[in-house]
Each structure stands twice: as C-alpha cells, then as structure tokens.
Write a protein that holds these residues in place. Sequence first.
Motif: not given
Length: 121
Positions: A6, A31-32, A50, A52, A64, A66, A70, A74, A77
């Motif tokens: 992620i 990923s967002q 993107d 989730f 994870i 990130v 963020t 994340v 979601q």
Amino acid sequence: MKVVIIGSGNVATLLGRKMKENGIDIVQIISQNFSHAAELGNALKVPSTDNFGQLLTDAAFYIIAVTDTTISMVAAQLPALNGILLPTSSTFTQDFLMHFSPHFVLVYPLTLLTHHFHSSH
C-alpha cells in the motif's frame, strides 16, 4: 506468501524491488495515485489499483508505505484484514493498528535504507 504493498513512493519501490528480487510474491500495489500505482505495478509486473474497494484481503502481509500526511486518508479506506500489517512509519500506534488487524509489526525505513546503501557498495 502473498504480499500487498500500500503506497507507491520511494519506500514502497525499494521494498517492492528487494522483495521481488528475493522471490517474494507481491500480488498487488495499491495507492491513492493511480499513475504512481500503475508505474510501480508495471515495474514489478504485478496488478495495481487506486481503488481501496479492490484491496485483496487474502494476503499474508500488508506493507503500508505511505507518508505521515496521508496515513489518515489511507487508514480510513482499509477494511479489517487477517494478514500481518507492516507499516513503515512510526506514526502508527498499537491502538490505531488494532482496528485493522490483531497482527502487526512496525518497520522503520531508515534502517532498511541504511542497510540497502551499505549492502550495495
């Protein structure tokens, strides 16, 4: 052993490449930012998204990776997961992680990056 990554930044890329080189089965990049997810997914030859809502829920590990800015977006979601969470940020706390999985380990990227640079010279 199935792994979902992620995130799609520097830490996710470094970890993804090292895992792939060592035969670890990365099954998804999420990923967002779709273009970043797709770029890393293409480099590692794994599916990316993107969305989730499409997060694979049968992986053994969820890395994870990130940014601290963020994490909240994340985390909001993420569904409950049975796999082991491996967040790469010290921002995550035990109480926070317990909402998503009873199994987790904190991984600090500075240690990983330092090891990477020392082992590559």
